[in-house]
Write a protein that holds these residues in place. Structure first.
Motif, PDB file in Angstrom:
ATOM      1  N   LYS A   1       0.821  -1.212   0.000  1.00 19.38           N
ATOM      2  CA  LYS A   1       0.000   0.000   0.000  1.00 19.38           C
ATOM      3  C   LYS A   1       0.860   1.269   0.000  1.00 19.38           C
ATOM      4  CE  LYS A   1      -3.825   2.036   2.534  1.00 19.38           C
ATOM      5  NZ  LYS A   1      -4.803   1.849   3.610  1.00 19.38           N
ATOM      6  N   GLU A   2       1.910   1.272   0.781  1.00 16.67           N
ATOM      7  CA  GLU A   2       2.752   2.472   0.881  1.00 16.67           C
ATOM      8  C   GLU A   2       3.635   2.683  -0.361  1.00 16.67           C
ATOM      9  OE1 GLU A   2       4.598  -0.965   3.090  1.00 16.67           O
ATOM     10  OE2 GLU A   2       2.692   0.049   3.237  1.00 16.67           O
ATOM     11  N   ASN A   3       3.703   1.681  -1.239  1.00 14.60           N
ATOM     12  CA  ASN A   3       4.521   1.795  -2.454  1.00 14.60           C
ATOM     13  C   ASN A   3       3.725   2.162  -3.700  1.00 14.60           C
ATOM     14  OD1 ASN A   3       6.757   1.068  -0.944  1.00 14.60           O
ATOM     15  ND2 ASN A   3       6.604  -1.088  -1.480  1.00 14.60           N
ATOM     16  N   VAL A   4       2.426   2.402  -3.556  1.00 14.68           N
ATOM     17  CA  VAL A   4       1.615   2.787  -4.707  1.00 14.68           C
ATOM     18  C   VAL A   4       2.130   4.129  -5.221  1.00 14.68           C
ATOM     19  CG1 VAL A   4      -0.698   3.492  -5.451  1.00 14.68           C
ATOM     20  CG2 VAL A   4      -0.418   1.507  -3.967  1.00 14.68           C
ATOM     21  N   PRO A   5       2.453   4.213  -6.525  1.00  8.83           N
ATOM     22  CA  PRO A   5       3.031   5.444  -7.082  1.00  8.83           C
ATOM     23  C   PRO A   5       2.118   6.661  -6.891  1.00  8.83           C
ATOM     24  CG  PRO A   5       3.083   3.660  -8.692  1.00  8.83           C
ATOM     25  CD  PRO A   5       2.272   3.185  -7.543  1.00  8.83           C
ATOM     26  N   GLN A   6       2.733   7.781  -6.638  1.00  7.02           N
ATOM     27  CA  GLN A   6       2.009   9.047  -6.479  1.00  7.02           C
ATOM     28  C   GLN A   6       2.671  10.130  -7.331  1.00  7.02           C
ATOM     29  OE1 GLN A   6      -0.840   9.243  -4.850  1.00  7.02           O
ATOM     30  NE2 GLN A   6      -0.715   7.181  -4.006  1.00  7.02           N
ATOM     31  N   ASP A   7       2.970   9.786  -8.582  1.00  2.00           N
ATOM     32  CA  ASP A   7       3.590  10.727  -9.516  1.00  2.00           C
ATOM     33  C   ASP A   7       2.500  11.575 -10.140  1.00  2.00           C
ATOM     34  OD1 ASP A   7       6.046   9.430  -9.022  1.00  2.00           O
ATOM     35  OD2 ASP A   7       5.596   7.939 -10.559  1.00  2.00           O
ATOM     36  N   LEU A   8       2.503  12.855  -9.841  1.00  2.00           N
ATOM     37  CA  LEU A   8       1.432  13.743 -10.283  1.00  2.00           C
ATOM     38  C   LEU A   8       1.451  13.918 -11.802  1.00  2.00           C
ATOM     39  CD1 LEU A   8      -0.925  15.426  -9.274  1.00  2.00           C
ATOM     40  CD2 LEU A   8       0.618  17.368  -9.136  1.00  2.00           C
ATOM     41  N   SER A   9       0.308  13.666 -12.403  1.00  5.25           N
ATOM     42  CA  SER A   9       0.147  13.867 -13.840  1.00  5.25           C
ATOM     43  C   SER A   9      -0.924  14.921 -14.063  1.00  5.25           C
ATOM     44  CB  SER A   9      -0.277  12.557 -14.509  1.00  5.25           C
ATOM     45  OG  SER A   9      -1.598  12.216 -14.140  1.00  5.25           O
ATOM     46  N   SER A  10      -1.140  15.261 -15.329  1.00  8.23           N
ATOM     47  CA  SER A  10      -2.186  16.242 -15.612  1.00  8.23           C
ATOM     48  C   SER A  10      -3.554  15.700 -15.208  1.00  8.23           C
ATOM     49  CB  SER A  10      -2.171  16.624 -17.087  1.00  8.23           C
ATOM     50  OG  SER A  10      -2.276  15.481 -17.893  1.00  8.23           O
ATOM     51  N   LEU A  11      -3.757  14.406 -15.315  1.00  7.46           N
ATOM     52  CA  LEU A  11      -5.024  13.816 -14.875  1.00  7.46           C
ATOM     53  C   LEU A  11      -5.118  13.759 -13.352  1.00  7.46           C
ATOM     54  CD1 LEU A  11      -5.600  10.852 -17.365  1.00  7.46           C
ATOM     55  CD2 LEU A  11      -6.756  13.052 -17.291  1.00  7.46           C
ATOM     56  N   GLY A  12      -3.971  13.713 -12.693  1.00 10.83           N
ATOM     57  CA  GLY A  12      -3.957  13.648 -11.235  1.00 10.83           C
ATOM     58  C   GLY A  12      -4.551  14.881 -10.578  1.00 10.83           C
TER      59      GLY A  12
ATOM     60  N   THR B   1      -1.414  -4.423  -1.194  1.00 14.40           N
ATOM     61  CA  THR B   1      -1.558  -5.230   0.025  1.00 14.40           C
ATOM     62  C   THR B   1      -1.255  -4.369   1.237  1.00 14.40           C
ATOM     63  OG1 THR B   1       0.719  -6.021  -0.237  1.00 14.40           O
ATOM     64  CG2 THR B   1      -1.026  -7.424  -1.087  1.00 14.40           C
ATOM     65  N   ASP B   2      -2.016  -4.601   2.285  1.00 11.85           N
ATOM     66  CA  ASP B   2      -1.771  -3.868   3.527  1.00 11.85           C
ATOM     67  C   ASP B   2      -0.741  -4.612   4.368  1.00 11.85           C
ATOM     68  OD1 ASP B   2      -3.122  -5.980   4.718  1.00 11.85           O
ATOM     69  OD2 ASP B   2      -4.923  -4.815   5.190  1.00 11.85           O
ATOM     70  N   SER B   3      -0.526  -4.160   5.591  1.00 15.46           N
ATOM     71  CA  SER B   3       0.492  -4.760   6.452  1.00 15.46           C
ATOM     72  C   SER B   3       0.171  -6.205   6.816  1.00 15.46           C
ATOM     73  CB  SER B   3       0.663  -3.924   7.720  1.00 15.46           C
ATOM     74  OG  SER B   3      -0.582  -3.822   8.394  1.00 15.46           O
ATOM     75  N   ASP B   4      -1.091  -6.616   6.697  1.00 17.36           N
ATOM     76  CA  ASP B   4      -1.484  -8.003   6.985  1.00 17.36           C
ATOM     77  C   ASP B   4      -1.503  -8.871   5.732  1.00 17.36           C
ATOM     78  OD1 ASP B   4      -1.873  -7.367   9.684  1.00 17.36           O
ATOM     79  OD2 ASP B   4      -3.945  -6.701   9.288  1.00 17.36           O
ATOM     80  N   GLY B   5      -1.123  -8.319   4.577  1.00 16.28           N
ATOM     81  CA  GLY B   5      -1.097  -9.069   3.340  1.00 16.28           C
ATOM     82  C   GLY B   5      -2.440  -9.167   2.627  1.00 16.28           C
ATOM     83  N   ARG B   6      -3.439  -8.444   3.111  1.00 21.78           N
ATOM     84  CA  ARG B   6      -4.759  -8.447   2.465  1.00 21.78           C
ATOM     85  C   ARG B   6      -4.786  -7.393   1.363  1.00 21.78           C
ATOM     86  NH1 ARG B   6      -7.868  -7.983   8.049  1.00 21.78           N
ATOM     87  NH2 ARG B   6      -6.523  -6.200   7.928  1.00 21.78           N
ATOM     88  N   TYR B   7      -5.563  -7.693   0.321  1.00 21.70           N
ATOM     89  CA  TYR B   7      -5.716  -6.723  -0.765  1.00 21.70           C
ATOM     90  C   TYR B   7      -6.658  -5.612  -0.330  1.00 21.70           C
ATOM     91  CZ  TYR B   7      -3.177  -9.565  -4.074  1.00 21.70           C
ATOM     92  OH  TYR B   7      -2.191 -10.254  -4.725  1.00 21.70           O
ATOM     93  N   VAL B   8      -6.210  -4.387  -0.572  1.00 16.65           N
ATOM     94  CA  VAL B   8      -7.001  -3.201  -0.269  1.00 16.65           C
ATOM     95  C   VAL B   8      -6.893  -2.252  -1.457  1.00 16.65           C
ATOM     96  CG1 VAL B   8      -6.716  -3.375   2.236  1.00 16.65           C
ATOM     97  CG2 VAL B   8      -5.051  -2.088   0.893  1.00 16.65           C
ATOM     98  N   THR B   9      -7.791  -1.279  -1.507  1.00 19.71           N
ATOM     99  CA  THR B   9      -7.693  -0.267  -2.553  1.00 19.71           C
ATOM    100  C   THR B   9      -6.898   0.923  -2.029  1.00 19.71           C
ATOM    101  OG1 THR B   9      -9.796   0.706  -1.893  1.00 19.71           O
ATOM    102  CG2 THR B   9      -9.859  -0.929  -3.648  1.00 19.71           C
ATOM    103  N   GLN B  10      -6.177   1.534  -2.931  1.00 21.72           N
ATOM    104  CA  GLN B  10      -5.364   2.702  -2.593  1.00 21.72           C
ATOM    105  C   GLN B  10      -5.454   3.686  -3.750  1.00 21.72           C
ATOM    106  OE1 GLN B  10      -3.718   3.465   0.176  1.00 21.72           O
ATOM    107  NE2 GLN B  10      -2.797   5.314  -0.622  1.00 21.72           N
ATOM    108  N   LEU B  11      -5.654   4.955  -3.475  1.00 28.73           N
ATOM    109  CA  LEU B  11      -5.710   5.972  -4.522  1.00 28.73           C
ATOM    110  C   LEU B  11      -4.308   6.387  -4.936  1.00 28.73           C
ATOM    111  CD1 LEU B  11      -8.627   8.245  -3.253  1.00 28.73           C
ATOM    112  CD2 LEU B  11      -8.686   6.496  -5.018  1.00 28.73           C
ATOM    113  N   SER B  12      -4.145   6.610  -6.251  1.00 31.68           N
ATOM    114  CA  SER B  12      -2.858   7.031  -6.798  1.00 31.68           C
ATOM    115  C   SER B  12      -3.061   8.283  -7.642  1.00 31.68           C
ATOM    116  CB  SER B  12      -2.273   5.912  -7.659  1.00 31.68           C
ATOM    117  OG  SER B  12      -1.133   6.368  -8.351  1.00 31.68           O
ATOM    118  N   ASP B  13      -2.123   9.222  -7.538  1.00 29.96           N
ATOM    119  CA  ASP B  13      -2.144  10.418  -8.376  1.00 29.96           C
ATOM    120  C   ASP B  13      -1.627  10.125  -9.775  1.00 29.96           C
ATOM    121  OD1 ASP B  13      -3.142  12.269  -6.527  1.00 29.96           O
ATOM    122  OD2 ASP B  13      -1.173  12.510  -5.608  1.00 29.96           O
ATOM    123  N   GLY B  14      -0.906   9.046  -9.949  1.00 30.62           N
ATOM    124  CA  GLY B  14      -0.370   8.688 -11.248  1.00 30.62           C
ATOM    125  C   GLY B  14       0.898   7.876 -11.107  1.00 30.62           C
ATOM    126  N   TRP B  15       1.443   7.502 -12.260  1.00 27.51           N
ATOM    127  CA  TRP B  15       2.634   6.668 -12.305  1.00 27.51           C
ATOM    128  C   TRP B  15       3.431   7.098 -13.517  1.00 27.51           C
ATOM    129  CZ3 TRP B  15       2.529   0.931 -14.097  1.00 27.51           C
ATOM    130  CH2 TRP B  15       3.747   0.320 -13.823  1.00 27.51           C
TER     131      TRP B  15
END
Length: 135
Positions: A3-14, A24-38
């Motif tokens: 989760k903490e490694n999801v890219p947050q590279d700002l784009s024009s769409l961001g 994955t969260d700290s317990d290894g479960r899949y969770v959703t995470q918002l990203s500004d871009g990659w």
């Protein structure tokens, strides 16, 4: 990806929207995470838009050279193909192909021009002159 490694590279769409990614969260479960871009995705989108801009410029030049009707320019500008434009206007694809010829386009009725103008979200005068005023 964690989760903490999801890219947050700002784009024009961001600036407008965020993308939902699965991580994955700290317990290894899949969770959703918002990203500004990659960066990789931003570069790919930039290349695609450059290609589209080139197609629009080419279409405009063909219209100015008298090789195609303004429909070609607006189809490229609005990212439409024959099928999409046919769905919006009610014309058959073969009719639109004919209307792409300047001589045929110039003889279209006001009613037919209005259908095209409405599909492209422009006025009839803008359609004829390929003069676009985006808001």
């Amino acid at each position: 990806m964690k989760k903490e490694n999801v890219p947050q590279d700002l784009s024009s769409l961001g600036k407008i929207t965020k993308e939902v990614c699965y991580a994955t969260d700290s317990d290894g479960r899949y969770v959703t995470q918002l990203s500004d871009g990659w960066d990789v995705k931003i570069t790919a989108l930039d290349v695609a838009w450059q290609e589209i801009d080139g197609r629009i410029a080419n279409a405009k030049q063909r219209v100015l050279n008298g090789e195609a009707s303004p429909l070609l320019f607006f189809m490229e500008l609005r990212l439409m193909d024959l099928g999409i434009l046919a769905d919006y206007t009610g014309f058959w694809k073969w009719q639109i192909k004919r209307h792409l010829k300047p001589g045929v386009f110039n003889k279209l009725s006001e009613k037919d021009l209005k259908k095209y103008a409405e599909a492209f979200n422009v006025k009839v005068d803008e359609l004829k002159s390929i003069d676009v005023h985006e808001d």
